[in-house]
Design an enzyme around this catalytic site. Structure first.
Site, short mmCIF file in Angstrom:
data_model
loop_
_atom_site.label_atom_id
_atom_site.label_comp_id
_atom_site.label_asym_id
_atom_site.label_seq_id
_atom_site.Cartn_x
_atom_site.Cartn_y
_atom_site.Cartn_z
N GLN A 1 0.92 -1.16 0.16
CA GLN A 1 0.35 0.07 0.23
C GLN A 1 0.56 1.17 0.03
O GLN A 1 0.55 2.44 -0.10
CB GLN A 1 -1.05 -0.20 0.75
CG GLN A 1 -0.44 -0.27 2.49
CD GLN A 1 -1.70 -0.05 4.17
OE1 GLN A 1 -2.62 1.22 3.11
NE2 GLN A 1 -1.34 0.10 5.09
N ASP A 36 7.23 10.88 11.40
CA ASP A 36 7.29 11.88 12.41
C ASP A 36 7.57 12.44 12.64
O ASP A 36 6.91 14.07 13.01
CB ASP A 36 7.99 11.11 13.71
CG ASP A 36 8.06 9.34 13.08
OD1 ASP A 36 7.29 8.49 13.98
OD2 ASP A 36 9.75 8.27 13.11
N HIS A 48 12.57 5.31 15.30
CA HIS A 48 11.48 5.41 14.33
C HIS A 48 9.87 4.04 15.38
O HIS A 48 10.68 2.74 15.40
CB HIS A 48 10.93 4.91 13.47
CG HIS A 48 10.14 4.52 12.88
ND1 HIS A 48 8.48 5.91 12.45
CD2 HIS A 48 9.36 3.71 12.24
CE1 HIS A 48 7.65 5.37 12.36
NE2 HIS A 48 8.08 4.17 11.61
P1 NAX Z 1 1.79 -3.79 3.07
O1 NAX Z 1 1.39 -4.71 4.12
O2 NAX Z 1 0.87 -3.04 2.37
O3 NAX Z 1 3.09 -4.15 1.48
C1 NAX Z 1 4.74 -4.07 2.09
C2 NAX Z 1 4.50 -5.35 0.31
O4 NAX Z 1 6.38 -5.51 1.13
C3 NAX Z 1 3.69 -6.56 0.15
O5 NAX Z 1 3.43 -5.86 -1.03
C4 NAX Z 1 4.19 -7.48 0.63
O6 NAX Z 1 4.48 -8.93 -0.42
C5 NAX Z 1 6.57 -7.62 0.33
N1 NAX Z 1 7.03 -7.89 0.35
C6 NAX Z 1 7.29 -8.31 2.16
N2 NAX Z 1 8.54 -9.13 1.97
C7 NAX Z 1 9.85 -9.05 0.65
C8 NAX Z 1 10.38 -8.57 0.99
N3 NAX Z 1 11.87 -10.04 1.65
N4 NAX Z 1 11.02 -7.96 -0.35
C9 NAX Z 1 10.42 -7.45 -1.32
N5 NAX Z 1 8.69 -7.28 -1.18
C10 NAX Z 1 8.66 -8.29 0.14
O7 NAX Z 1 2.75 -2.76 3.85
P2 NAX Z 1 2.74 -1.10 3.60
O8 NAX Z 1 1.03 -0.33 4.35
O9 NAX Z 1 3.46 -1.04 2.09
O10 NAX Z 1 4.04 -0.90 5.07
C11 NAX Z 1 4.70 -1.28 4.40
C12 NAX Z 1 6.38 -1.09 5.32
O11 NAX Z 1 6.45 -0.05 5.20
C13 NAX Z 1 5.86 -1.93 6.75
O12 NAX Z 1 7.03 -2.58 7.13
C14 NAX Z 1 5.05 -1.31 7.18
O13 NAX Z 1 5.51 -1.56 9.36
C15 NAX Z 1 6.39 -0.19 7.37
N6 NAX Z 1 6.09 1.16 7.52
C16 NAX Z 1 7.21 2.03 8.43
C17 NAX Z 1 6.56 3.84 8.40
C18 NAX Z 1 8.11 4.67 8.91
O14 NAX Z 1 7.97 5.82 9.34
N7 NAX Z 1 9.68 4.31 8.78
C19 NAX Z 1 5.28 4.30 8.47
C20 NAX Z 1 4.99 3.36 7.63
C21 NAX Z 1 4.40 1.99 7.94
O15 NAX Z 1 4.48 1.70 8.74
#
Ligand code: NAX
Length: 352
Positions: free
Chosen positions: A40, A184, A212
């Site tokens: 997403q 943040d 974070h």
């Molecule tokens: P989603 O679950 O919608 O998308 C993650 C995608 O990563 C999925 O499509 C999955 O198939 C893919 N994926 C998993 N393992 C993989 C790999 N080994 N190689 C390539 N792709 C892989 O999550 P989304 O909402 O897009 O969030 C992604 C990440 O951002 C999460 O870990 C979330 O916790 C983190 N965030 C970090 C933030 C920050 O400020 N640093 C804030 C937003 C978010 O919470």
């Protein structure tokens, strides 16, 4: 409605064609790899990169998209939509589940993909599951990315994931690794602006220190409104020391509670902000927040990925802003978040 005019329409088409050609010959494309490309956050991020929001409206890009095998079909759909936008800046799009193929020639690697925490999972379990992913990606970056590669981790736990990638990307200098705390920072600025009743463009110098996570410290003591201390505008010290900090720390959870999904558009926006801030000089007197490999500044132990106030100089160097006053209140908050980072590092020590 304009009546059809073949001459005018032909000129318009020639102009559009000319613009596309101009963009193509102007600059060498920058290759951007995005992992988790069917997720997403990526669904918002990719279209903004392609539109030029991140690297500039005159900067062509190649997009290389990494997903795990089960998400490749969804990624095909994302690629179709990217193509259907007909972005003039996009030169090539590659979609793959092979990390080496994804990172081939990458100048920027934005690591968004990560396994989410599931019910019953301890933080340590999550660290180890994702640790394996970031070992492999760090190694693939070292083998396949461009010599000037920069790596920016969004996927959580992003600080420690970045540390794991950094430690496993042999030969890639440590100052090329970053993790995202800009969301943040943006949240903190917005909270201060609302409380002071000013537009948020008047809030500057906002630092997020540490991890974070819910221990992060949004530092209102060094933040400014119209170049003056925040306390000139916000007299409620209890709010600054309490509710302000906890609102920023818990904002991710509040969004999940309200939306039923975690922050995506705002996370993508913060990723765009971060890469732009690391790529272009920081406005005079200001700074931005990003987690990077500590050099021991402000008593934060070296070799952890911790968030600092950072500036990008006119010649492109990224530097930690030095000499900010840290009062006893701030010291306690920074130390608590750094302690958590050290515990995370200890939990993954076997894979560093
Ligand atoms: P989603 O679950 O919608 O998308 C993650 C995608 O990563 C999925 O499509 C999955 O198939 C893919 N994926 C998993 N393992 C993989 C790999 N080994 N190689 C390539 N792709 C892989 O999550 P989304 O909402 O897009 O969030 C992604 C990440 O951002 C999460 O870990 C979330 O916790 C983190 N965030 C970090 C933030 C920050 O400020 N640093 C804030 C937003 C978010 O919470």
């Amino acid at each position: 409605m304009l009546t059809p005019d073949p001459k005018r329409d032909r000129m318009k088409t020639d102009r559009e064609h000319g613009l596309r050609w101009f963009v193509r010959i102007m600059k060498t494309p920058i290759t951007v790899t995005v992992t988790g490309a069917a997720g997403q956050i990526a669904y918002s991020l990719l279209f903004r990169i392609a539109a030029g929001d991140m690297l500039g409206s005159d900067q062509p890009v190649n997009l290389r998209l990494l997903e795990i095998e089960p998400a490749m079909k969804a990624l095909d759909g994302v690629v179709m939509e990217l193509k259907d936008c007909a972005f003039p800046l996009v030169q090539e799009i590659a979609a793959t589940s092979d990390p080496d193929e994804a990172f081939r020639g990458a100048n920027w690697c934005i690591l968004v993909g990560s396994v989410p925490r599931k019910a019953g999972m301890e933080r340590k379990d999550l660290l180890n599951i994702n640790g394996k992913v970031f070992i492999g990606q760090g190694q693939a970056i070292a083998r396949s990315a461009a010599e000037n590669v920069r790596v920016f981790v969004v996927g959580n736990p992003c600080n420690t994931n970045a540390l794991i990638a950094m430690k496993n990307a042999s030969g890639v200098p440590h100052d090329r690794f970053f993790a995202m705390t800009r969301l943040d920072e943006n949240r903190a600025k917005s909270q201060l602006a609302d409380k002071a009743g000013v537009h948020l463009s008047r809030v500057t110098n906002m630092t997020i220190w540490g991890n974070h996570s819910s221990t992060q410290y949004p530092d209102w003591t060094n933040a400014k409104i119209d170049g003056r201390p925040v306390t000139d505008f916000i007299k409620d010290a209890d709010w600054l020391k309490g509710e302000f900090i906890s609102t920023v720390q818990q904002r991710g959870a509040a969004i999940i509670a309200a939306r039923g999904l975690s922050s995506a558009a705002s996370a993508a926006n913060a990723a765009i902000d971060t890469v732009r801030s690391l790529s272009f000089p920081t406005p005079e007197g200001d700074w931005h927040s990003v987690a990077l490999c500590s050099d021991g500044s402000y008593g934060v132990p070296a070799e952890i990925i911790s968030s600092f106030p950072v500036r990008t100089t006119a010649d492109g160097k990224v530097e930690i802003v030095q000499g900010l006053p840290i009062d006893a209140f701030s010291r306690g908050k920074i130390d608590a978040s750094v302690k958590e980072l050290l515990e995370e590092k200890e939990a993954v020590s076997s894979i560093l």
